[in-house]
Write an enzyme that holds these catalytic residues in place. Structure first.
Site, PDB file in Angstrom:
ATOM      1  N   SER A 163      25.369  -0.383  -4.273  1.00  0.00           N
ATOM      2  CA  SER A 163      24.636  -0.224  -3.007  1.00  0.00           C
ATOM      3  C   SER A 163      24.872  -1.401  -2.073  1.00  0.00           C
ATOM      4  O   SER A 163      24.685  -2.551  -2.468  1.00  0.00           O
ATOM      5  CB  SER A 163      23.123  -0.206  -3.261  1.00  0.00           C
TER       6      SER A 163
ATOM      7  N   HIS B 124      26.267   5.024  -0.725  1.00  0.00           N
ATOM      8  CA  HIS B 124      27.448   5.039  -1.598  1.00  0.00           C
ATOM      9  C   HIS B 124      28.519   5.927  -0.973  1.00  0.00           C
ATOM     10  O   HIS B 124      28.383   7.149  -0.995  1.00  0.00           O
ATOM     11  CB  HIS B 124      27.109   5.602  -2.981  1.00  0.00           C
TER      12      HIS B 124
ATOM     13  N   HIS C 245      25.511   8.508 -10.773  1.00  0.00           N
ATOM     14  CA  HIS C 245      24.463   8.042 -11.684  1.00  0.00           C
ATOM     15  C   HIS C 245      24.002   9.183 -12.581  1.00  0.00           C
ATOM     16  O   HIS C 245      24.078  10.353 -12.205  1.00  0.00           O
ATOM     17  CB  HIS C 245      23.256   7.558 -10.876  1.00  0.00           C
TER      18      HIS C 245
ATOM     19  N   TYR D 141      20.933   9.889 -13.104  1.00  0.00           N
ATOM     20  CA  TYR D 141      19.759  10.540 -12.494  1.00  0.00           C
ATOM     21  C   TYR D 141      20.139  11.627 -11.491  1.00  0.00           C
ATOM     22  O   TYR D 141      19.303  12.428 -11.105  1.00  0.00           O
ATOM     23  CB  TYR D 141      18.811   9.512 -11.860  1.00  0.00           C
ATOM     24  N   GLU D 142      21.402  11.658 -11.060  1.00  0.00           N
ATOM     25  CA  GLU D 142      21.841  12.741 -10.173  1.00  0.00           C
ATOM     26  C   GLU D 142      22.142  14.010 -10.976  1.00  0.00           C
ATOM     27  O   GLU D 142      22.496  15.033 -10.406  1.00  0.00           O
ATOM     28  CB  GLU D 142      23.102  12.326  -9.416  1.00  0.00           C
TER      29      GLU D 142
ATOM     30  N   ALA E 131      22.626  -3.072  -7.419  1.00  0.00           N
ATOM     31  CA  ALA E 131      21.355  -3.575  -6.883  1.00  0.00           C
ATOM     32  C   ALA E 131      20.360  -3.500  -8.031  1.00  0.00           C
ATOM     33  O   ALA E 131      20.414  -2.566  -8.834  1.00  0.00           O
ATOM     34  CB  ALA E 131      20.896  -2.694  -5.736  1.00  0.00           C
TER      35      ALA E 131
ATOM     36  N   MET F  90      19.493   1.173 -12.361  1.00  0.00           N
ATOM     37  CA  MET F  90      19.729   2.542 -12.838  1.00  0.00           C
ATOM     38  C   MET F  90      21.226   2.845 -12.976  1.00  0.00           C
ATOM     39  O   MET F  90      21.659   3.986 -12.836  1.00  0.00           O
ATOM     40  CB  MET F  90      19.106   3.549 -11.870  1.00  0.00           C
ATOM     41  N   SER F  91      22.012   1.817 -13.212  1.00  0.00           N
ATOM     42  CA  SER F  91      23.467   2.051 -13.323  1.00  0.00           C
ATOM     43  C   SER F  91      24.041   1.069 -14.334  1.00  0.00           C
ATOM     44  O   SER F  91      23.318   0.498 -15.152  1.00  0.00           O
ATOM     45  CB  SER F  91      24.120   1.843 -11.949  1.00  0.00           C
TER      46      SER F  91
ATOM     47  N   ASN G 294      14.739  -6.560  -4.753  1.00  0.00           N
ATOM     48  CA  ASN G 294      13.271  -6.451  -4.665  1.00  0.00           C
ATOM     49  C   ASN G 294      12.665  -7.042  -5.928  1.00  0.00           C
ATOM     50  O   ASN G 294      13.341  -7.141  -6.952  1.00  0.00           O
ATOM     51  CB  ASN G 294      12.866  -4.968  -4.546  1.00  0.00           C
TER      52      ASN G 294
ATOM     53  N   HIS H  92      13.774   2.857  -1.453  1.00  0.00           N
ATOM     54  CA  HIS H  92      15.234   2.774  -1.398  1.00  0.00           C
ATOM     55  C   HIS H  92      15.678   2.092  -0.098  1.00  0.00           C
ATOM     56  O   HIS H  92      16.685   1.388  -0.075  1.00  0.00           O
ATOM     57  CB  HIS H  92      15.826   4.183  -1.520  1.00  0.00           C
TER      58      HIS H  92
HETATM   59  N1  HPA Z   1      14.251  -0.670 -10.385  1.00  0.00           N
HETATM   60  C1  HPA Z   1      15.296   0.109 -10.727  1.00  0.00           C
HETATM   61  N2  HPA Z   1      16.412   0.152 -10.025  1.00  0.00           N
HETATM   62  C2  HPA Z   1      16.514  -0.634  -8.951  1.00  0.00           C
HETATM   63  C3  HPA Z   1      15.470  -1.467  -8.542  1.00  0.00           C
HETATM   64  C4  HPA Z   1      14.269  -1.486  -9.303  1.00  0.00           C
HETATM   65  O1  HPA Z   1      13.294  -2.201  -9.009  1.00  0.00           O
HETATM   66  N3  HPA Z   1      15.896  -2.109  -7.424  1.00  0.00           N
HETATM   67  C5  HPA Z   1      17.156  -1.684  -7.176  1.00  0.00           C
HETATM   68  N4  HPA Z   1      17.536  -0.781  -8.091  1.00  0.00           N
END
Ligand code: HPA
Length: 281
Positions: free
Chosen positions: A36, A67, A89, A91-92, A119, A217-218, A241, A253
């Site tokens: 990202s 992406h 991913h 999750y998709e 990220a 998540m990757s 974050n 997001h």
């Molecule tokens: N959690 C999961 N995936 C993420 C996060 C998070 O806080 N920030 C960026 N991708």
């Protein structure tokens, strides 16, 4: 005994390699997965050849906002590189084989080093938004594995060693170059979750107890696939974050993308320096 069915990953990736060799004689040394906000790094390559995923046999399409979906072959300084501008991913709804397809393809094109970026949410107190973190080790908590099923011995062994999944020398080099650039980066353990929801505060407390410093998540399956194939791996997270429950703000997001964009120039400078200074694999 029935011969093992060829997996989509190998058959598809080999067909794609043959097709790509027909359009480019570049044999990359370094493979990059651009997460990202970092996709524009590929635009800075020279002698570029940009191939949309839609034109690559069996390559799954990247659909998440932020992406792009291109495989970019080119040069970074003297180094021949291939970059995935965008990834898919779990999750998709993609299978583990689809998630690692691009990495296997880039390694089959000849790259022996994988640099993977993402990220992530910061769990450890010193991992504030905007910080870069080299991945020291990982927790695969996705509930999936790309190596399930018959093992393809031409890719790697049945039981690959994962005791140094992220190369110690590449991590040290990255920290040295980051310090030289005046942008020191941190180091930590990345937990790979299935997603797509962000974690609950209780899950973040659990992850902290388990030894995770950052969460995303990757990445975890892609690195397993690359180590299975014997590639040297470097992972760099952009902490976008504070993880859930560590600040009063809800996660979004948009915030992840905004922070990734804000850190982009810094991230690109470091990536550029690392690629140029990489010792030969
Ligand atoms: N959690 C999961 N995936 C993420 C996060 C998070 O806080 N920030 C960026 N991708």
């Amino acid at each position: 005994m029935q011969p093992a069915k060829p997996t989509r990953s190998l058959g598809g990736a080999l067909a794609s390699v043959r097709a790509l060799r027909g359009v480019s004689d570049v044999s990359p040394e370094v493979a990059l997965v651009l997460g990202s906000g970092l996709g524009t790094f590929a635009d800075t390559l020279t002698d570029k050849l940009c191939i949309p995923y839609t034109q690559i046999t069996d390559m799954p399409r990247a659909a998440v906002v932020g992406h792009a979906g291109n495989l970019v072959l080119g040069r970074c300084g003297q180094r021949r590189v291939v970059a995935m501008q965008g990834r898919v991913h779990l999750y998709e709804g993609h299978t583990p084989e689809e998630v690692v397809f691009g990495v296997r393809l880039m390694l089959q094109l000849g790259a022996r080093t994988l640099i993977i970026t993402n990220a992530a949410g910061g769990i450890r107190d010193d991992l504030a938004a905007g910080t870069l973190m080299t991945i020291e080790d990982q927790l695969n908590l996705s509930g999936h594995n790309c190596l399930l099923g018959p093992n393809d011995e031409t890719l790697g062994p049945r039981f690959p060693d994962m005791s140094e999944i992220y190369d110690r020398g590449l991590r040290a080099l990255t920290h040295e170059l980051a310090a030289r650039l005046g942008q020191p980066c941190k180091q930590g353990v990345y937990a790979g979750m299935l997603g797509p929801n962000y974690e609950t505060p209780a899950e973040i407390r659990m992850l902290r107890t388990l030894g995770a410093d950052a969460v995303g998540m990757s990445t975890v399956l892609e690195t397993i696939a690359a180590r299975h194939m014997g590639a040297r791996c470097l992972g760099i997270s952009c902490i976008t974050n504070q993880a859930a429950g560590l600040s009063t703000r809800p996660l979004s997001h948009d915030e992840v993308q905004d922070t990734a964009r804000a850190a982009e120039a810094h991230f690109k400078r470091l990536l550029n320096a690392v690629i140029e200074e990489l010792p030969s694999a």
